[in-house]
Write an enzyme that holds these catalytic residues in place. Structure first.
Site, mmCIF file in Angstrom:
data_model
loop_
_atom_site.group_PDB
_atom_site.id
_atom_site.type_symbol
_atom_site.label_atom_id
_atom_site.label_comp_id
_atom_site.label_asym_id
_atom_site.label_seq_id
_atom_site.Cartn_x
_atom_site.Cartn_y
_atom_site.Cartn_z
ATOM 1 N N CYS A 46 0.834 -1.206 0.000
ATOM 2 C CA CYS A 46 0.000 0.000 0.000
ATOM 3 C C CYS A 46 0.868 1.255 0.000
ATOM 4 O O CYS A 46 0.608 2.208 -0.738
ATOM 5 C CB CYS A 46 -0.927 -0.008 1.212
ATOM 6 S SG CYS A 46 -2.075 1.394 1.271
ATOM 7 N N CYS B 17 -6.071 -3.775 6.981
ATOM 8 C CA CYS B 17 -7.192 -2.841 6.973
ATOM 9 C C CYS B 17 -8.381 -3.332 6.157
ATOM 10 O O CYS B 17 -9.528 -3.010 6.474
ATOM 11 C CB CYS B 17 -6.735 -1.472 6.485
ATOM 12 S SG CYS B 17 -6.226 -1.430 4.743
#
Length: 359
Positions: free
Chosen positions: A101, A200
């Site tokens: 990410c 997440c």
């Protein structure tokens, strides 16, 4: 300087944006919407990109007095992070989605968009430090003073060019309590918001369940180091190197010692288990090298393979600009292909690469 502040809706990014504005930069806040499910809600510190997060970021930006926008990066996040995560597990590797990410979203997609819009730098709430190596020297990435929260490991893949165009205002804080205290002093409502943790995009924390739902069942055998069949499984993607629990074996080892996953072979659909000593590694070999400086053969470094793991003294054996191989001063356990190897000199990041082999 014109600065784009990434605002997640948490206390760290809010304080970072406030400090950038206080430093005199022209700051614009942006919330990256990474989830395709805009209606999901946060459960404590699980989940991301929820309606609450976007609203918290907006209120923080209003309090700071900066413009605020929401950018939909959910397609990029799904294609470059979630799909990569699934593909790596399907191939028997162990990826770190936070590394991907930071590399592909926060310091690739975001920085690319920021550049096109005329911003000079991106500001985030990561715990790491950027320092110049001497007067007029190039900026380098260092560990945060807050060792417990240090994120230099997951940021190492951003590379030197992105480091030179980034701001990490929280790098010099020694504790999270100091950040929360500053948020309260600034009147930021997120000062007591829980930290996010785990992966997440797996809001319930059940990584194995997520993999099974996404990749389905691919049954195979659980075998020992000699190839003797000990049991069956529903997919190699449900296991990681070093795993001890959840092996589904009915009988113990002959010597009664615990068994661990020591190898994964998706092609033959086999999970290999064995004794703890089979997990020990003395050399690491990694590819897709991202270097902040040259790594000559014989250089002493410290090697880290987990975000909050210990950095082990090591020596560079080979480095050709694309691959690196290091010898460890002492063996480490649980090394798996797909993990990120980060090399340090003290608290300074030297390089990052993706582990391929162990010896």
């Amino acid at each position: 300087m014109k600065v784009l502040a990434a605002m997640s809706g948490g206390v760290d990014s809010a304080v970072a944006a406030a400090r950038a504005a206080e430093a005199g930069h022209e700051v614009v806040g942006v919330h990256m919407a990474l989830s395709k499910n805009r209606d999901q809600t946060r459960t404590g510190s699980r989940g991301c990109c929820t309606v609450e997060d976007a609203s918290d970021a907006r209120r923080a930006a209003d309090r700071i007095g900066i413009p605020y926008y929401v950018w939909d990066l959910s397609d990029d996040f799904h294609d470059l992070v979630v799909e990569d995560f699934l593909a790596e597990y399907a191939a028997g590797r162990t990826p770190n989605p936070c590394v991907r990410c930071n590399e592909r979203i926060k310091f690739a997609s975001l920085l690319e968009r920021a550049t096109l819009l005329g911003f000079d730098a991106v500001c985030t709430g990561h715990y790491a430090s950027i320092r110049a190596d001497g007067p007029g020297g190039a900026p380098s990435l260092h560990r945060s003073r807050n060792q417990a929260k240090d994120q230099s490991y997951v940021l190492a893949v951003m590379g030197p060019d992105a480091v030179g165009r980034s701001l990490f205002p929280l790098g010099e804080y020694e504790t999270k309590d100091e950040v929360r205290a500053e948020a309260r002093a600034r009147g930021l409502g997120v000062s007591t918001k829980p930290d996010s943790y785990d992966i997440c995009f797996i809001a319930d924390g059940d990584t194995r369940g997520f993999l099974e739902r996404s990749l389905g069942e691919v049954p195979g055998e659980v075998v020992d180091a000699d190839g003797a069949v000990l049991g069956t499984h529903h997919g190699t993607h449900g296991f990681t190197i070093g795993q001890r629990k959840g092996l589904g074996l009915e009988r113990p080892a002959a010597d009664g010692a615990p068994r661990y996953v020591v190898d994964l072979d998706p092609a033959s659909r086999r999970v290999v288990v064995g004794a703890a000593e089979l997990l020990s590694t003395r050399e690491l070999e990694a590819a897709d090298l991202i270097s902040f400086e040259d790594l000559p053969v014989g250089r002493s470094v410290r090697a880290q393979i987990r975000a909050h793991g210990e950095a082990t003294p090591a020596t560079v054996l080979e480095c050709d600009g694309r691959r690196v191989r290091v010898a460890l001063e002492r063996p480490i356990r649980g090394v798996a292909p797909g993990q990120t190897l980060v090399l340090y000199d003290g608290d300074r990041v030297l390089a990052a690469a993706t582990l391929e082999r162990r010896a």
